[in-house]
Design a protein around this motif. Structure first.
Motif, PDB file in Angstrom:
ATOM      1  N   UNK A  20      45.544  35.458  31.346  1.00 37.57           N
ATOM      2  CA  UNK A  20      45.780  36.710  30.778  1.00 37.57           C
ATOM      3  C   UNK A  20      46.885  37.630  31.461  1.00 37.57           C
ATOM      4  N   UNK A  21      47.959  36.772  31.922  1.00 32.25           N
ATOM      5  CA  UNK A  21      48.880  37.633  32.747  1.00 32.25           C
ATOM      6  C   UNK A  21      49.478  38.782  32.017  1.00 32.25           C
ATOM      7  N   UNK A  22      49.927  38.853  30.667  1.00 35.43           N
ATOM      8  CA  UNK A  22      50.370  39.968  29.952  1.00 35.43           C
ATOM      9  C   UNK A  22      49.414  41.302  30.116  1.00 35.43           C
ATOM     10  N   UNK A  23      48.178  40.990  30.054  1.00 34.42           N
ATOM     11  CA  UNK A  23      47.382  42.000  30.097  1.00 34.42           C
ATOM     12  C   UNK A  23      46.875  42.741  31.293  1.00 34.42           C
ATOM     13  N   UNK A  24      47.171  42.066  32.267  1.00 33.18           N
ATOM     14  CA  UNK A  24      46.360  42.561  33.521  1.00 33.18           C
ATOM     15  C   UNK A  24      46.923  43.678  34.317  1.00 33.18           C
ATOM     16  N   UNK A  25      48.156  44.113  34.226  1.00 31.88           N
ATOM     17  CA  UNK A  25      48.770  45.100  34.803  1.00 31.88           C
ATOM     18  C   UNK A  25      48.405  46.456  33.869  1.00 31.88           C
ATOM     19  N   UNK A  26      48.641  46.348  32.574  1.00 30.49           N
ATOM     20  CA  UNK A  26      48.140  47.327  31.728  1.00 30.49           C
ATOM     21  C   UNK A  26      46.588  47.649  31.754  1.00 30.49           C
ATOM     22  N   UNK A  27      45.832  46.610  31.989  1.00 23.93           N
ATOM     23  CA  UNK A  27      44.399  46.822  32.082  1.00 23.93           C
ATOM     24  C   UNK A  27      43.831  47.779  33.499  1.00 23.93           C
ATOM     25  N   UNK A  28      44.927  47.411  34.583  1.00 22.44           N
ATOM     26  CA  UNK A  28      44.720  48.176  35.785  1.00 22.44           C
ATOM     27  C   UNK A  28      44.918  49.664  35.797  1.00 22.44           C
ATOM     28  N   UNK A  29      46.072  49.603  34.957  1.00 21.28           N
ATOM     29  CA  UNK A  29      46.505  51.307  34.775  1.00 21.28           C
ATOM     30  C   UNK A  29      45.363  51.875  34.021  1.00 21.28           C
ATOM     31  N   UNK A  30      44.840  51.200  32.856  1.00 19.71           N
ATOM     32  CA  UNK A  30      43.673  51.977  32.005  1.00 19.71           C
ATOM     33  C   UNK A  30      42.281  52.168  32.995  1.00 19.71           C
ATOM     34  N   UNK A  31      42.121  51.232  34.018  1.00 18.31           N
ATOM     35  CA  UNK A  31      40.910  51.341  34.560  1.00 18.31           C
ATOM     36  C   UNK A  31      41.076  52.482  35.632  1.00 18.31           C
ATOM     37  N   UNK A  32      42.407  52.627  36.183  1.00 21.54           N
ATOM     38  CA  UNK A  32      42.697  53.487  37.159  1.00 21.54           C
ATOM     39  C   UNK A  32      42.600  55.121  36.368  1.00 21.54           C
ATOM     40  N   UNK A  33      43.187  55.227  34.935  1.00 18.08           N
ATOM     41  CA  UNK A  33      42.829  56.400  34.497  1.00 18.08           C
ATOM     42  C   UNK A  33      41.647  56.828  34.170  1.00 18.08           C
ATOM     43  N   UNK A  34      40.675  55.590  33.748  1.00 16.16           N
ATOM     44  CA  UNK A  34      39.476  56.131  33.358  1.00 16.16           C
ATOM     45  C   UNK A  34      38.448  56.163  34.778  1.00 16.16           C
ATOM     46  N   UNK A  91      39.945  32.227  36.746  1.00 17.05           N
ATOM     47  CA  UNK A  91      39.380  31.018  36.624  1.00 17.05           C
ATOM     48  C   UNK A  91      40.238  30.045  36.179  1.00 17.05           C
ATOM     49  N   UNK A  92      40.955  29.427  37.383  1.00 21.04           N
ATOM     50  CA  UNK A  92      41.809  28.503  37.304  1.00 21.04           C
ATOM     51  C   UNK A  92      43.127  28.886  36.402  1.00 21.04           C
ATOM     52  N   UNK A  93      43.586  29.978  36.407  1.00 24.40           N
ATOM     53  CA  UNK A  93      44.942  30.217  35.623  1.00 24.40           C
ATOM     54  C   UNK A  93      46.084  29.567  36.100  1.00 24.40           C
ATOM     55  N   UNK A  94      47.046  29.274  35.073  1.00 18.30           N
ATOM     56  CA  UNK A  94      48.212  28.641  35.587  1.00 18.30           C
ATOM     57  C   UNK A  94      49.463  29.459  35.259  1.00 18.30           C
ATOM     58  N   UNK A  95      49.182  30.535  34.840  1.00 13.34           N
ATOM     59  CA  UNK A  95      50.398  31.421  34.902  1.00 13.34           C
ATOM     60  C   UNK A  95      50.500  32.485  36.176  1.00 13.34           C
ATOM     61  N   UNK A  96      51.231  33.401  36.155  1.00 12.80           N
ATOM     62  CA  UNK A  96      51.579  34.166  37.424  1.00 12.80           C
ATOM     63  C   UNK A  96      50.602  35.609  37.563  1.00 12.80           C
ATOM     64  N   UNK A  97      49.555  35.449  37.038  1.00 15.22           N
ATOM     65  CA  UNK A  97      48.634  36.470  36.841  1.00 15.22           C
ATOM     66  C   UNK A  97      48.155  36.888  38.418  1.00 15.22           C
ATOM     67  N   UNK A  98      47.900  35.840  39.166  1.00 17.08           N
ATOM     68  CA  UNK A  98      47.460  36.299  40.620  1.00 17.08           C
ATOM     69  C   UNK A  98      48.604  37.037  41.438  1.00 17.08           C
ATOM     70  N   UNK A  99      49.822  36.467  41.040  1.00 22.05           N
ATOM     71  CA  UNK A  99      51.076  37.074  41.809  1.00 22.05           C
ATOM     72  C   UNK A  99      51.295  38.659  41.569  1.00 22.05           C
ATOM     73  N   UNK A 100      50.906  38.504  40.168  1.00 19.93           N
ATOM     74  CA  UNK A 100      51.285  40.205  39.692  1.00 19.93           C
ATOM     75  C   UNK A 100      50.176  41.150  40.380  1.00 19.93           C
ATOM     76  N   UNK A 101      48.996  40.589  40.298  1.00 21.30           N
ATOM     77  CA  UNK A 101      48.030  41.400  40.863  1.00 21.30           C
ATOM     78  C   UNK A 101      48.071  41.612  42.479  1.00 21.30           C
ATOM     79  N   UNK A 102      48.608  40.605  43.094  1.00 16.72           N
ATOM     80  CA  UNK A 102      48.834  40.905  44.424  1.00 16.72           C
ATOM     81  C   UNK A 102      49.922  42.160  44.798  1.00 16.72           C
ATOM     82  N   UNK A 103      50.839  41.919  44.058  1.00 13.61           N
ATOM     83  CA  UNK A 103      51.993  43.039  43.938  1.00 13.61           C
ATOM     84  C   UNK A 103      51.450  44.480  43.729  1.00 13.61           C
ATOM     85  N   UNK A 104      50.668  44.245  42.633  1.00 16.07           N
ATOM     86  CA  UNK A 104      50.060  45.567  42.103  1.00 16.07           C
ATOM     87  C   UNK A 104      49.234  46.274  43.237  1.00 16.07           C
TER      88      UNK A 104
END
Length: 321
Positions: A12-26, A41-54
Motif C-alpha cells: 500500500x505504498x501510495x497510501x501510507x504517507x497520506x494516511x500518516x498525515x491524516x492520522x496526525x491531523x486527527x 504483511x510481507x510487502x514487496x514495494x517500498x512502503x517500509x522505507x517510506x515509513x522509516x523516513x517519515x
C-alpha cells in the motif's frame, strides 16, 4: 501511551504517507499520547522505507515487518501484541477508513464500552461484488454469533488494552473480533463512520473470501458456544447419523429373525453400517481436529507470525498483558 493505532498493510505504498498525515491531523487536537503501529504483511514495494523516513517528522510511527505474507489476521494479532496504548484502534491502510473518526470512537470508549465498532453506513464500494455479499454476511454472522452488528467487515475499531491482549485469533478470524470479544464478556458499541472510495493501490479481496468467511464462521460458533463442551456440537449430527443407522440395523434384524427376509443381497444393510461408522467418525475426527487446532495455537502459545525487523520498538518480544 494513551492510544495505539494498528494498521496492517500489504503493498500500500501510495497510501501510507497520506494516511500518516491524516492520522496526525486527527490525533494531535485530542492531546493524547499515541503511536502508529504499521504491520507489514510481507510487502514487496517500498512502503517500509517510506515509513522509516517519515519517522523523522512523525516519531509516533513504528513498523513491524514480517518475513513473508502471513495474512491479515496474523498482521492484526502482531499489532495487538506490540500495542502499548491503553486503547487500541485498528484500521485499514487503503485510506477508505477515515482517521477523523478515531476521536469520536475514543469518546465512546470513555463512556464505558470495551469495544467500539465502525459501521460504514454509506459504503463507497461496488454493490454486487462488495456491498451485497457483505450485507448478507453481516446478517448471517449476527444471527449465528448473537452479536448484532451492521458491519463486521469494517476494520476501524477501538478496544481497551486489556481486551486487545485477551483476543485470540488465527486462520482468517480477524473479521470476527467483536464475536470473540463478546465471548469474554466485552461491552460492545457501534458507531457510524465515514467510508471513502479507494484512490490508490489495488484491493486485496475478492469474491472468493465469502467461502472462507463461512468456514471461519463455523469455527467461531464452535469456539464461542461449544469450546467447553465440544461433544454437544459434533455429537448431534453424529448421533443422528448413528441413530438412523442403528434403527435400520434393528429393522433389518427383526425382518431377518421373525419374517425370514434374506439380507445377503440388500444394499440397505451396508448403508446402515456405513451410517453408524460415519456417525462415529463425525464425532471423533471433528472433535480431534478442532481441539488440536485450539491446543496448537493457545495451550502451547504457538505464534502465527514471525517478525524480520522492527523500527522504533525497543522491546524484543511483544507484551502479552
Amino acid at each position: 501511551m494513551d492510544v495505539s493505532i494498528v494498521i496492517p498493510f500489504l503493498n500500500e505504498s501510495p497510501n501510507l504517507l497520506p494516511l500518516c498525515e491524516e492520522i496526525k491531523a486527527a490525533m494531535e487536537p485530542t492531546g493524547k499520547q499515541y503511536e502508529v503501529l504499521f504491520i507489514d504483511d510481507g510487502s514487496t514495494d517500498d512502503g517500509c522505507e517510506l515509513l522509516e523516513k517519515a519517522r523523522a517528522d512523525m516519531p509516533q510511527i513504528k513498523v513491524v515487518s514480517f518475513r513473508r505474507n502471513f495474512g491479515q489476521t496474523a498482521a492484526m494479532v502482531a499489532g495487538l501484541d506490540y500495542a502499548e496504548g491503553e486503547v487500541v484502534v485498528t484500521l485499514d491502510a487503503d485510506r477508505q477508513n477515515d482517521p477523523a473518526d478515531i476521536p469520536s470512537m475514543l469518546d465512546k470508549i470513555d463512556e464505558g464500552y470495551d469495544m467500539v465498532c465502525g459501521w460504514r453506513f454509506d459504503r463507497q464500494d461496488t454493490y454486487l461484488s462488495r456491498k451485497l455479499p457483505s450485507m448478507l454476511a453481516n446478517r448471517l454472522i449476527s444471527k449465528i454469533t448473537d452479536v448484532r452488528l451492521h458491519d463486521y467487515g469494517c476494520t476501524l475499531k477501538a478496544m481497551r488494552k486489556e481486551l486487545a491482549k485477551r483476543v485470540t485469533l488465527y486462520g482468517e478470524m480477524h473479521r470476527f473480533i467483536p464475536a470473540v470479544a463478546s465471548g469474554v464478556g466485552a461491552k460492545i458499541a457501534e458507531v457510524k463512520v465515514n467510508h471513502r472510495a479507494r484512490t490508490a493501490g489495488e484491493s486485496k479481496y475478492g469474491i472468493s473470501r465469502t467461502f472462507r468467511v463461512v468456514l471461519d464462521l463455523i469455527t467461531v460458533k464452535f469456539l464461542l458456544r461449544f469450546h467447553a463442551r465440544p461433544l454437544h456440537f459434533f455429537g448431534m449430527p453424529g448421533l443422528a447419523l448413528g441413530g438412523l443407522g442403528g434403527a435400520l440395523i434393528t429393522y433389518l434384524t427383526i425382518a431377518r429373525l421373525f419374517f425370514g427376509v434374506p439380507l445377503g443381497d440388500r444394499p440397505l444393510l451396508i448403508f446402515a453400517f456405513m451410517l453408524v461408522i460415519i456417525g462415529l467418525q463425525f464425532i471423533l475426527f471433528g472433535l480431534i481436529g478442532e481441539m488440536q487446532t485450539r491446543t496448537y495455537y493457545e495451550s502451547q502459545n504457538k505464534p502465527i507470525y514471525h517478525v524480520r525487523t522492527t523500527i522504533g520498538i525497543e522491546q524484543d518480544t511483544p507484551s502479552k498483558g
